[in-house]
Design a protein around this motif. Structure first.
Motif, PDB file in Angstrom:
ATOM      1  N   ARG A  52       0.836  -1.210   0.000  1.00  0.00           N
ATOM      2  CA  ARG A  52       0.000   0.000   0.000  1.00  0.00           C
ATOM      3  C   ARG A  52       0.871   1.260   0.000  1.00  0.00           C
ATOM      4  O   ARG A  52       0.580   2.238  -0.673  1.00  0.00           O
ATOM      5  N   HIS A  53       1.939   1.202   0.765  1.00  0.00           N
ATOM      6  CA  HIS A  53       2.832   2.357   0.847  1.00  0.00           C
ATOM      7  C   HIS A  53       3.419   2.661  -0.533  1.00  0.00           C
ATOM      8  O   HIS A  53       3.463   3.822  -0.949  1.00  0.00           O
ATOM      9  N   ARG A  54       3.822   1.607  -1.226  1.00  0.00           N
ATOM     10  CA  ARG A  54       4.395   1.836  -2.567  1.00  0.00           C
ATOM     11  C   ARG A  54       3.351   2.443  -3.513  1.00  0.00           C
ATOM     12  O   ARG A  54       3.656   3.308  -4.312  1.00  0.00           O
ATOM     13  N   GLU A  55       2.117   1.968  -3.395  1.00  0.00           N
ATOM     14  CA  GLU A  55       1.053   2.504  -4.270  1.00  0.00           C
ATOM     15  C   GLU A  55       0.775   3.972  -3.983  1.00  0.00           C
ATOM     16  O   GLU A  55       0.513   4.764  -4.888  1.00  0.00           O
ATOM     17  N   CYS A  56       0.795   4.317  -2.709  1.00  0.00           N
ATOM     18  CA  CYS A  56       0.280   5.635  -2.322  1.00  0.00           C
ATOM     19  C   CYS A  56       1.335   6.729  -2.174  1.00  0.00           C
ATOM     20  O   CYS A  56       1.026   7.906  -2.341  1.00  0.00           O
ATOM     21  N   ALA A  57       2.581   6.333  -1.840  1.00  0.00           N
ATOM     22  CA  ALA A  57       3.583   7.368  -1.547  1.00  0.00           C
ATOM     23  C   ALA A  57       3.775   8.293  -2.744  1.00  0.00           C
ATOM     24  O   ALA A  57       3.890   9.515  -2.589  1.00  0.00           O
TER      25      ALA A  57
ATOM     26  N   ASP B 142      -9.353   4.774  -1.659  1.00  0.00           N
ATOM     27  CA  ASP B 142      -8.414   5.850  -1.993  1.00  0.00           C
ATOM     28  C   ASP B 142      -7.253   5.832  -1.013  1.00  0.00           C
ATOM     29  O   ASP B 142      -7.386   5.350   0.103  1.00  0.00           O
ATOM     30  N   CYS B 143      -6.162   6.435  -1.469  1.00  0.00           N
ATOM     31  CA  CYS B 143      -5.018   6.518  -0.564  1.00  0.00           C
ATOM     32  C   CYS B 143      -5.327   7.481   0.568  1.00  0.00           C
ATOM     33  O   CYS B 143      -5.873   8.563   0.348  1.00  0.00           O
ATOM     34  N   ARG B 144      -4.975   7.075   1.770  1.00  0.00           N
ATOM     35  CA  ARG B 144      -5.121   7.976   2.914  1.00  0.00           C
ATOM     36  C   ARG B 144      -3.791   8.006   3.667  1.00  0.00           C
ATOM     37  O   ARG B 144      -3.036   7.037   3.653  1.00  0.00           O
TER      38      ARG B 144
END
Ligand code: GDP
Length: 447
Positions: free
Chosen positions: A60-65, A82-84
């Motif tokens: 998730r971190h890779r997707e959102c950062a 969505d990214c939060r």
């Protein structure tokens, strides 16, 4: 080669029993401290639930950062999926920062957010990136000025607002929320730990958090977090230890300093005793030096020096056994170090054992945000965490961070007072702060 007590090279060991991602996922030759994990005798293994939560988090971190830059274009209410984000804002001394950073990370794990870190306070110079193939640093668009504008009077401050007409209250709403949980916060800020607040924050994509507290004990009071916490951390006492070992790996610059000091002064020994002195007083307190000595001697933490004159002095040459106990002492002052070293030079120990004492620095006063100062502070916290026995100072998060990384129960010196030594110089602590104490504080909220 590296002479820290290294783990073997098996994957099981290099990932700290699955806590860390597979080493092959990281760039090679980056973060020597992660590649040369020291062997911690008291390492507590993570739960299976935590391991799988962390692997999910990393994806998730890779997707959102990489989408974080969009903040300035869109701050719309988030849709599910969505990214939060939760953004950690650097505040207070380094021990406080390590505590608050792990608090913010745990909040991210519990709320399916990703953690981004305010890089303006050179945290990136002290710590390695913990997530493979991604950065945890907040994009540079978030300037120092922008972050400084998040303060007590900012309109985004998340708090419970009293409503005088019906005696109830409402939650402040904004596109993003600024949560301030510092020593100056009041019960309206602390409404953050109420179920209603957490329900509300679910739809807020960005939470900025400034705190100098260790928050996990209070998370247990949020209904929807408590079952999750019990599964992730069956032993709540080791929570900070486990998260700290996941997140806090000295940067190569810090690691060089740590290994240089370790090799020069600490590697040649049977036992390492760490002593962390923090008095919160500018001038030296002779009775605190006395308190330290009492704590050591009453609890047999170091060998005793033969009292009075030595009946038959053992006069020998300069050569002799090198083994014995090494003491790593840290503090802003050198007074307590000189005092204890003088004691061990005043006569032979009863057991004949050699005691060598070293203090890496005495910076005089806190100089947070000066990189060379913070680097020493971090190196010393880390070196203390390699001790077999720890003596720390009450009220200090500096020692608390070292203790947690190590996973050992320290002896805690009661906080130094102006005029006299307490009857009991020190007590053996538990591994980590748990719920006690926080309960009273939460009960005072009356929300
Ligand atoms: P606390 O104030 O004791 O809870 O610990 P913090 O780490 O949050 O803040 C104290 C700060 O003072 C540290 O981060 C250092 O900058 C400095 N400091 C305090 N004690 C020491 C020490 O033993 N060694 C070094 N190098 N710095 C220290």
């Amino acid at each position: 080669g590296n002479v820290l007590p290294e783990r073997t090279s098996s994957i099981e060991d290099r990932t700290l029993a699955g806590l860390l991602p597979d080493p092959s996922e990281f760039e090679p030759d980056v973060c020597a401290s992660r590649n040369h994990q020291p062997h911690r005798k008291n390492y507590f293994q993570p739960s299976k639930e935590l391991i799988s939560r962390l692997r999910r988090y990393e994806v998730r971190h890779r997707e959102c950062a990489s989408q974080a830059r969009n903040f300035f274009r869109t701050q719309k209410r988030g849709k599910k999926g969505d990214c939060r984000y939760v953004v950690w804002i650097g505040y207070s001394g380094l021990g406080n920062r390590l505590m608050s950073l792990s608090s913010a990370f745990l909040y991210a794990l519990l709320t399916d957010r990703i953690l981004l870190v305010d890089g303006t306070k050179h945290i990136g110079d002290l710590l390695c990136e913990p997530i493979p193939k991604a950065s945890w640093l907040l994009p540079p668009e978030f300037t120092v000025e922008w972050l400084q504008a998040l303060n007590e009077s900012s309109p985004q401050r998340f708090r419970h607002l009293p409503n005088s007409t019906d005696g109830g209250g409402k939650l402040q709403t904004a596109d993003f929320s600024y949560v301030q949980l510092t020593h100056t916060s009041d019960h309206r800020d602390e409404s953050f730990f109420c179920d209603e607040s957490q329900d509300h924050l679910e739809s807020v994509p960005w939470v900025f958090m400034k705190t100098n507290n260790y928050l996990p004990p209070a998370y247990y009071f949020v209904s929807k977090f408590s079952a999750d916490l019990a599964a992730l951390f069956p032993d709540r006492e080791v929570l900070f230890h486990v998260l700290g070992n996941y997140l806090f790996h000295p940067s190569d610059m810090a690691w060089e300093w740590i290994t240089r000091f370790y090799r020069s002064y600490l590697s040649d020994r049977d036992r390492l005793v760490g002593i962390q002195i923090r008095t919160f007083h500018d001038s030296p307190l002779p009775h605190f030096a006395e308190q330290l000595q009492q704590c050591i001697l009453n609890n047999d933490l170091l060998p005793k020096v033969v009292a009075g004159s030595v009946p038959k002095p053992q006069i020998s040459g300069l050569r002799g056994p090198k083994n014995g106990t090494t003491v790593l002492m840290t503090g802003l002052d050198s007074y307590y170090f000189d005092n204890l070293r003088d004691y061990f030079l005043s006569g032979p120990t009863e057991s004949g054992e050699i005691v060598a004492i070293h203090q890496p620095s005495h910076e005089g006063y806190q100089q947070t945000d000066i990189i060379s100062h913070d680097l020493k502070a971090w190196a010393e916290i880390y070196l203390l965490s390699l001790s077999d026995t720890l003596i720390t100072s009450g009220w200090s998060t500096f020692g608390y961070s070292a203790q947690s990384l190590a996973g050992i129960r320290p002896w805690i010196l009661f906080r130094a007072t102006d005029d006299k030594m307490p009857d009991t110089p020190c007590v053996r602590a538990t591994l980590a702060k748990t719920l006690l104490g926080v309960r009273n504080w939460l009960m005072s909220l009356h929300l």
